[in-house]
Design a protein around this motif. Sequence first.
Motif, PDB file in Angstrom:
ATOM      1  N   SER A   1       0.996  -1.401  -0.051  1.00  0.00           N
ATOM      2  CA  SER A   1      -0.182   0.107  -0.046  1.00  0.00           C
ATOM      3  C   SER A   1       1.071   0.893  -0.180  1.00  0.00           C
ATOM      4  N   SER A   2       0.708   2.477   0.167  1.00  0.00           N
ATOM      5  CA  SER A   2       1.278   3.642   0.189  1.00  0.00           C
ATOM      6  C   SER A   2      -0.096   4.941   1.432  1.00  0.00           C
ATOM      7  N   LEU A   3       0.862   5.771   1.227  1.00  0.00           N
ATOM      8  CA  LEU A   3       0.805   6.600   2.679  1.00  0.00           C
ATOM      9  C   LEU A   3       0.759   7.944   2.022  1.00  0.00           C
ATOM     10  N   ASN A   4      -0.053   8.731   1.642  1.00  0.00           N
ATOM     11  CA  ASN A   4       0.211   9.800   1.136  1.00  0.00           C
ATOM     12  C   ASN A   4       0.479  10.992   2.008  1.00  0.00           C
ATOM     13  N   CYS A   5       1.215  11.848   1.842  1.00  0.00           N
ATOM     14  CA  CYS A   5       1.728  13.345   2.764  1.00  0.00           C
ATOM     15  C   CYS A   5       1.659  14.907   1.172  1.00  0.00           C
ATOM     16  N   SER A   6       0.033  15.372   1.990  1.00  0.00           N
ATOM     17  CA  SER A   6       0.445  16.921   0.904  1.00  0.00           C
ATOM     18  C   SER A   6       0.902  17.965   1.384  1.00  0.00           C
ATOM     19  N   TYR A   7       1.232  18.462   0.916  1.00  0.00           N
ATOM     20  CA  TYR A   7       2.031  19.859   1.459  1.00  0.00           C
ATOM     21  C   TYR A   7       2.392  20.785   1.080  1.00  0.00           C
ATOM     22  N   THR A   8       2.258  21.643   1.665  1.00  0.00           N
ATOM     23  CA  THR A   8       1.919  23.389   0.866  1.00  0.00           C
ATOM     24  C   THR A   8       3.184  24.157   1.700  1.00  0.00           C
ATOM     25  N   VAL A   9       3.480  24.847   1.074  1.00  0.00           N
ATOM     26  CA  VAL A   9       5.451  25.526   1.656  1.00  0.00           C
ATOM     27  C   VAL A   9       5.338  26.450  -0.116  1.00  0.00           C
ATOM     28  N   SER A  10       6.079  27.076   0.680  1.00  0.00           N
ATOM     29  CA  SER A  10       6.779  29.320   0.140  1.00  0.00           C
ATOM     30  C   SER A  10       7.550  28.487  -1.224  1.00  0.00           C
ATOM     31  N   GLY A  11       8.323  27.353  -0.782  1.00  0.00           N
ATOM     32  CA  GLY A  11       9.477  26.810  -1.071  1.00  0.00           C
ATOM     33  C   GLY A  11      10.120  26.121  -0.682  1.00  0.00           C
ATOM     34  N   LEU A  12      10.419  24.522  -0.634  1.00  0.00           N
ATOM     35  CA  LEU A  12      10.651  23.198  -0.415  1.00  0.00           C
ATOM     36  C   LEU A  12      12.498  22.766  -0.357  1.00  0.00           C
ATOM     37  N   ARG A  13      12.622  23.338   0.865  1.00  0.00           N
ATOM     38  CA  ARG A  13      14.081  22.702   0.802  1.00  0.00           C
ATOM     39  C   ARG A  13      14.123  21.593   1.076  1.00  0.00           C
ATOM     40  N   GLY A  14      13.008  20.666   1.699  1.00  0.00           N
ATOM     41  CA  GLY A  14      12.950  18.914   1.592  1.00  0.00           C
ATOM     42  C   GLY A  14      12.263  18.620   2.024  1.00  0.00           C
ATOM     43  N   LEU A  15      12.039  16.902   2.182  1.00  0.00           N
ATOM     44  CA  LEU A  15      11.071  16.807   3.225  1.00  0.00           C
ATOM     45  C   LEU A  15      11.412  15.233   3.431  1.00  0.00           C
ATOM     46  N   PHE A  16      11.063  14.870   4.994  1.00  0.00           N
ATOM     47  CA  PHE A  16      11.767  14.522   5.649  1.00  0.00           C
ATOM     48  C   PHE A  16      10.397  12.755   5.950  1.00  0.00           C
ATOM     49  N   TRP A  17      10.975  11.722   5.768  1.00  0.00           N
ATOM     50  CA  TRP A  17      10.345  10.818   6.653  1.00  0.00           C
ATOM     51  C   TRP A  17      10.394   9.858   7.642  1.00  0.00           C
ATOM     52  N   TYR A  18       9.915  10.501   8.592  1.00  0.00           N
ATOM     53  CA  TYR A  18      10.020   9.179   9.858  1.00  0.00           C
ATOM     54  C   TYR A  18       9.371   8.638  10.405  1.00  0.00           C
ATOM     55  N   ARG A  19       9.871   7.362  11.219  1.00  0.00           N
ATOM     56  CA  ARG A  19       9.327   6.438  11.702  1.00  0.00           C
ATOM     57  C   ARG A  19       8.831   6.733  12.625  1.00  0.00           C
ATOM     58  N   GLN A  20       7.719   6.680  13.625  1.00  0.00           N
ATOM     59  CA  GLN A  20       7.699   6.659  15.626  1.00  0.00           C
ATOM     60  C   GLN A  20       7.038   5.313  15.931  1.00  0.00           C
ATOM     61  N   ASP A  21       7.964   4.775  16.510  1.00  0.00           N
ATOM     62  CA  ASP A  21       7.316   3.915  17.453  1.00  0.00           C
ATOM     63  C   ASP A  21       5.950   3.549  18.857  1.00  0.00           C
TER      64      ASP A  21
END
Lengths: 113, 111
Positions: B19-39
């Motif tokens: 399956s897939s998880l989605n992340c939609s974003y609004t930012v004036s300018g994107l330097r980086g997008l980060f994914w983290y896992r939290q237990d």
Amino acid sequence: GAGVSQSPSNKVTEKGKDVELRCDPISGHTALYWYRQRLGQGLEFLIYFQGNSAPDKSGLPSDRFSAERTGESVSTLTIQRTQQEDSAVYLCASSLSEYQPQHFGDGTRLSIL
Amino acid sequence: EDQVTQSPEALRLQEGESSSLNCSYTVSGLRGLFWYRQDPGKGPEFLFTLYSAGEEKEKERLKATLTKKESFLHITAPKPEDSATYLCAVQPTSGYSTLTFGKGTMLLVSP
């Protein structure tokens, strides 16, 4: 090597008391961040330290919150006159330099009675 | 103001069901997008950084992709140990290097 270390891991205190939370960043990391995570909410930025520059305090929710950092090492987040809405997990992160990936500690779970 | 919205809030999969998880974003300018896992009871664990549209990163059963408006975290043939909350965050080009996080997707993989 050692990761970001936070203490205490849990803190229960009465409303109106002051609390101090400690963060030991990864050695050599110049950037240090504090975030707050309330139940069911995303991480909320509080304060950011980068080297010897003035900290970015724009995320602190009130003047009851303050933080210090000694050089490029330990940081302390202080909450004065705690309120019940301060109950949350307080997370500290550090990164090698600005814009590098942030690495998190396991947080301090703060409960205000 | 930077905004990050993650969907779904929770996802239950059978072992092996991709399956897939989605992340939609609004930012004036994107330097980086980060994914983290939290237990549970732990701090977020860094997974990936994506910097430009079209970029992809892979780690074991996880693959992250990025467009100009959203990012996907694809999970292929998940195992129970992949159960965790997955967090997405953006870092803007302007201002300081702090991250704006979404609320996360809680993934449960059943054997």
